[in-house]
Every structure is written in C-alpha cells, then in structure tokens.
Motif scaffolding. Sequence first.
Motif, short mmCIF file in Angstrom:
data_model
loop_
_atom_site.label_atom_id
_atom_site.label_comp_id
_atom_site.label_asym_id
_atom_site.label_seq_id
_atom_site.Cartn_x
_atom_site.Cartn_y
_atom_site.Cartn_z
N ILE A 6 36.40 -10.03 -13.06
CA ILE A 6 36.52 -10.63 -11.75
C ILE A 6 35.80 -9.71 -10.78
N THR A 7 34.79 -10.21 -10.11
CA THR A 7 34.00 -9.39 -9.20
C THR A 7 34.32 -9.73 -7.76
N VAL A 8 34.40 -8.69 -6.92
CA VAL A 8 34.55 -8.89 -5.49
C VAL A 8 33.38 -8.20 -4.80
N GLY A 9 32.71 -8.94 -3.91
CA GLY A 9 31.62 -8.37 -3.13
C GLY A 9 32.17 -7.69 -1.88
N LEU A 10 31.79 -6.44 -1.66
CA LEU A 10 32.32 -5.64 -0.56
C LEU A 10 31.24 -5.36 0.48
N ASP A 11 31.65 -5.38 1.75
CA ASP A 11 30.72 -5.01 2.81
C ASP A 11 31.36 -4.10 3.85
N GLY A 12 32.58 -3.62 3.55
CA GLY A 12 33.24 -2.70 4.46
C GLY A 12 34.08 -3.36 5.53
N THR A 13 34.11 -4.69 5.57
CA THR A 13 34.91 -5.39 6.57
C THR A 13 36.34 -5.57 6.09
N ALA A 20 39.26 -8.19 -1.90
CA ALA A 20 39.53 -7.24 -2.98
C ALA A 20 40.98 -7.32 -3.43
N ARG A 21 41.89 -7.44 -2.48
CA ARG A 21 43.31 -7.55 -2.85
C ARG A 21 43.57 -8.85 -3.59
N TRP A 22 42.97 -9.95 -3.12
CA TRP A 22 43.15 -11.22 -3.81
C TRP A 22 42.58 -11.14 -5.22
N ALA A 23 41.38 -10.57 -5.36
CA ALA A 23 40.74 -10.48 -6.67
C ALA A 23 41.54 -9.59 -7.62
N ALA A 24 42.16 -8.54 -7.08
CA ALA A 24 42.99 -7.68 -7.93
C ALA A 24 44.18 -8.45 -8.48
N GLY A 25 44.80 -9.27 -7.64
CA GLY A 25 45.90 -10.10 -8.13
C GLY A 25 45.45 -11.08 -9.19
N GLU A 26 44.27 -11.67 -8.99
CA GLU A 26 43.74 -12.60 -9.96
C GLU A 26 43.40 -11.89 -11.28
N ALA A 27 42.83 -10.70 -11.18
CA ALA A 27 42.51 -9.94 -12.39
C ALA A 27 43.78 -9.57 -13.15
N ASP A 28 44.84 -9.24 -12.43
CA ASP A 28 46.13 -8.94 -13.08
C ASP A 28 46.65 -10.16 -13.83
N ALA A 32 42.27 -9.20 -16.69
CA ALA A 32 40.82 -9.03 -16.61
C ALA A 32 40.48 -7.69 -15.98
N VAL A 33 39.19 -7.38 -15.99
CA VAL A 33 38.66 -6.18 -15.34
C VAL A 33 38.23 -6.55 -13.93
N LEU A 34 38.58 -5.73 -12.96
CA LEU A 34 38.16 -5.95 -11.58
C LEU A 34 36.91 -5.11 -11.31
N ARG A 35 35.88 -5.77 -10.82
CA ARG A 35 34.63 -5.08 -10.48
C ARG A 35 34.48 -5.05 -8.96
N ASP A 73 48.81 -1.53 -5.24
CA ASP A 73 49.68 -2.54 -5.84
C ASP A 73 49.36 -2.84 -7.30
N HIS A 74 48.28 -2.31 -7.81
CA HIS A 74 47.85 -2.65 -9.17
C HIS A 74 47.39 -1.37 -9.88
N ARG A 75 48.34 -0.49 -10.12
CA ARG A 75 47.98 0.83 -10.66
C ARG A 75 47.43 0.76 -12.08
N GLY A 76 47.89 -0.22 -12.86
CA GLY A 76 47.44 -0.30 -14.24
C GLY A 76 46.18 -1.12 -14.44
N LEU A 77 45.61 -1.62 -13.36
CA LEU A 77 44.45 -2.50 -13.46
C LEU A 77 43.19 -1.70 -13.80
N ARG A 78 42.42 -2.23 -14.73
CA ARG A 78 41.14 -1.60 -15.07
C ARG A 78 40.11 -1.99 -14.01
N VAL A 79 39.49 -0.99 -13.38
CA VAL A 79 38.58 -1.23 -12.27
C VAL A 79 37.24 -0.57 -12.54
N ILE A 80 36.17 -1.31 -12.24
CA ILE A 80 34.81 -0.79 -12.31
C ILE A 80 34.29 -0.64 -10.88
#
Length: 300
Positions: A6-13, A20-28, A32-35, A73-80
């Motif tokens: 699951i990829t989230v595009g970041l721009d600092g806003t 990113a928070r929504w995508a982390a919940g979806e990856a959980d 899945a892996v959160l990118r 909120d997602h300490r065990g999540l695999r993140v790239i």
Amino acid sequence: MEPEVITVGLDGTRESLAAARWAAGEADRRHAVLRLLHAWILLAQGPEMPPERDRNAGARRVVEQALDEVRADHRGLRVIEDLVAAEAVPALLRAAEESRLLALGSRALTAWESYVLGDISLEVVGRAERPVVLVREGWSGRQPFPGAEGEDIPSPAPHVVVGMSLKGPCDALLSFAFDAAARRGLPLRAVHGRALPVTAYAPWGADPEAAGEIVKQGEDALREAVRPWRERYPGVELGLTVRPESPTRALVRSAPGAVLLAVGRRRHRALVPRVGPVAHAAMHHAPCPVAVVPEEGPAA
C-alpha cells in the motif's frame, strides 16, 4: 508469496499525513507493507556535507514525519521509506502500478480549488491503473455531514458506499467495494442515480408514477449487477439505493456515515487524463475517503 504493498504519496502537508494514517490502517487490515513515498529532485552535494547544509534534509523529514505518525498506532507494521528522485506525477504513477492501491491527501472542495491544489492528484487519479484513495485532513468517520442548506446532518451508522453507473463493466469497482466492506465488517450500500426524463415532469412537479417506474427499473438493473458479488461475499450486508435524480447528487447525498466511498473511472488512452463527473463530484464534495477505481467501460 510477497505481501501486498500500500503506497502513500507524501508532500509534507497535513492532508498527506492523514493519507499516511489511513494507508497504515489499510495495510494493517491487509497484512500488507506500507510504502511511504516522497518524490523529490535530489540536489547534488558532496559526500562530506554537514547536516546543517544538507539541501535534501527537508525531503527526508517529510518521510520521517510520516513514519513517526504511523508508528504511533501501528508499531508492528512493515514500512518502506522511499525518497524517489523524480517528478511527482511519474513517480506516483509508477508506484501505483507496483501497489495494491495508492493513497493521496486531498483538501479540494470546489472546482476552483482543484486547479489550485489538485494538478498532481487529479492527473494521478486520471491515469493510474490501480485504485487511488483521496483522504482529507482530520478524517475520523465521526464528523457531521454538511447538508445542502448548510445544516449539519448527524452521521448514520458506519458503512461503505459504492456508486454505480450501470452503463458498462463494473467488476473491478464491485470487487474493491465488497472487499473493503468485508475487511471492515461493515455494510455496503450500492447507490445509483437516474435523472428523470423531461416527460416525467408536469407543471406541478415530477409525476410519482413515472418516478416510481424509473426507480424500479434502476433497482432491477442494480440488483442484477451486484448478484454475482453478493454470492461471492455472503457475509457482507448489502443495501441498494436508487434515487430519481442525477447520479452526482444521488452519490453525494449518500455520503453521510460512509467510512469509504468507491466510484469507478473509465480508463482513457488519451493524453489528457479524465475523471468522470460523478467521480469528480465525489472527490470534491464527499467528506470521507474516496476511492477511484479504474474500469474498462463508462465510469460512474
């Protein structure tokens, strides 16, 4: 088998942090892996450059800040962590091809704001070959829904909404929507709008009999479209809603209480990306996260 990404595009806003928070919940939910991806044209500098003079430090902080947000909120999540040396649009489109879905922040509420904010998001949504989910800042699923007259309408019970055009194939859209509802353990509401023909109106307003016939035809078509998916997902509670009004208004009016709203987008091979009017309205006016799913054939 490799896990989904699951990829989230970041721009600092703040909006991209919400994505990113929504995508982390979806990856959980998907295991899945959160990118965390930030596209940045890296500036050349010497190998011994001191940190205070690092011209790429800001780009790195964008990813680091998002990582701090999701780890809370997602300490065990695999993140790239992915800092890509490229322009934003091509980088996001490549990431979408490699991912189950792409999440982006969104704050546009009007057509004018889409020109100010949404050049990148709109182009990515119009070209991506995978679902793109747009998330607003501060989304919690508990906000009241602003009604047509400006009043706040309390949100009903949480559910997932899918907007159906019934003008072409919708397998990808229904697959996404049923899967999203099943993973969340929530009801799914399929919505279809049919504007009444001119002949259905009399001087005193719409003819109830004509409107009823339009609604019945829509319900029959909608019931047939979802039948295979209802059989495939017997545990998903499904509601069908057909409104005798424009598809755009029907879908936006169905947003209260939705934790996710899914719409289709027809794939285009033209140079200029296009998003259908119903998907466009959902992106700008629905307060919940909006998933735009590419389909073969007409979009919602």
